[in-house]
Write a protein that holds these residues in place. Sequence first.
Motif, short mmCIF file in Angstrom:
data_model
loop_
_atom_site.label_atom_id
_atom_site.label_comp_id
_atom_site.label_asym_id
_atom_site.label_seq_id
_atom_site.Cartn_x
_atom_site.Cartn_y
_atom_site.Cartn_z
N VAL A 111 0.83 -1.20 0.00
CA VAL A 111 0.00 0.00 0.00
C VAL A 111 0.86 1.25 0.00
N ALA A 112 1.88 1.27 0.86
CA ALA A 112 2.76 2.44 0.90
C ALA A 112 3.47 2.65 -0.43
N ALA A 113 3.89 1.55 -1.07
CA ALA A 113 4.59 1.65 -2.35
C ALA A 113 3.68 2.20 -3.44
N PHE A 114 2.51 1.62 -3.60
CA PHE A 114 1.59 2.07 -4.66
C PHE A 114 1.13 3.51 -4.43
N GLN A 115 0.80 3.83 -3.19
CA GLN A 115 0.33 5.18 -2.92
C GLN A 115 1.45 6.21 -3.14
#
Length: 318
Positions: free
Chosen positions: A110-114
């Motif tokens: 989630v942190a990577a995609f966001q």
Amino acid sequence: MKTTRVYAPASIGNVSLGFDVLGAALTPVDGTELGDVVEVKEADVFGLTVSGPFAHKLPPGEDNNIVTLCYAHFMEEMVKLGKPVHHVAMTLYKNLPIGSGLGSSASSIVAAFQALNVHFDRPFDDNQLLLMMGELEGQISGSIHYDNVAPCFLGGMTLMTGDKDQVTVSLPVSPSWYWVICYSGISVSTSAARDILPKEVDMATALTFGRQLGVFVHALHSQDFTLAASVMNDVIAEPYRKSLLPGFDEARSFSMAQGGLAFGISGSGPTVFAVCDNAENAEFIREWLQANYVQNEDGFSHVCRIPQKGTVEQQVKE
């Protein structure tokens, strides 16, 4: 030089009664940063740096890291949209233990995609991002499910719809509930925790599962939180998975005897959670779990609330 930094919180998958369809984000009341952080900055070539207290637990090599896979997938989708792409360097701050039942892989994903989406001026909407997050989570756990990535991304408590056009809906949460979580320090892989489950459930179990979930959703919307807590019982996974968790039955017995409203396994375990309706009981249970459920120096326990917001974009000083 443009730099983007995103924090993604830990989460409880299943929340006992909602196997693969219910999840909740977590934030410790003491301000502890319980979640992974990904940073994206301009670069001539792609590179990934990993740091943080649990970085050494990850497989070596950037090609084996889920954040690298997120980058590759994000760029593929950008090309499909006809959007311009360029290389970036990424840093993963691994604050969540692997195989903890706190949505560790989901937090990184989630942190990577966001972070990538924000860095590239938000080409994808929330639902498109969720579909990508679920696909990458499936590569880790063996099946696509959103009970960690959805609350981690959006915050709150989320119910999965099974509809790709709207992956999840948000549920009300009790403003008086505290969520005590305790990670024992051992590791339980999601795939191993799935392998221990039966391939089929009997009719009575299926009916109980459906009834409990329906009553729970109704009770939350009706603000009947006593009724909601009364049906927080896992009839699908806990009877089998608790054998993987040393001290589970003792932890449950103590927590419920000390005013716990509900007790269960967070995701695949070994983390457990207790729901309380006051801070004093919650802290007392937290202290006992820290002293009695934790198995080694990696373990920890926190009193948490469910945050309304999931990912947080953090300011970066250049």
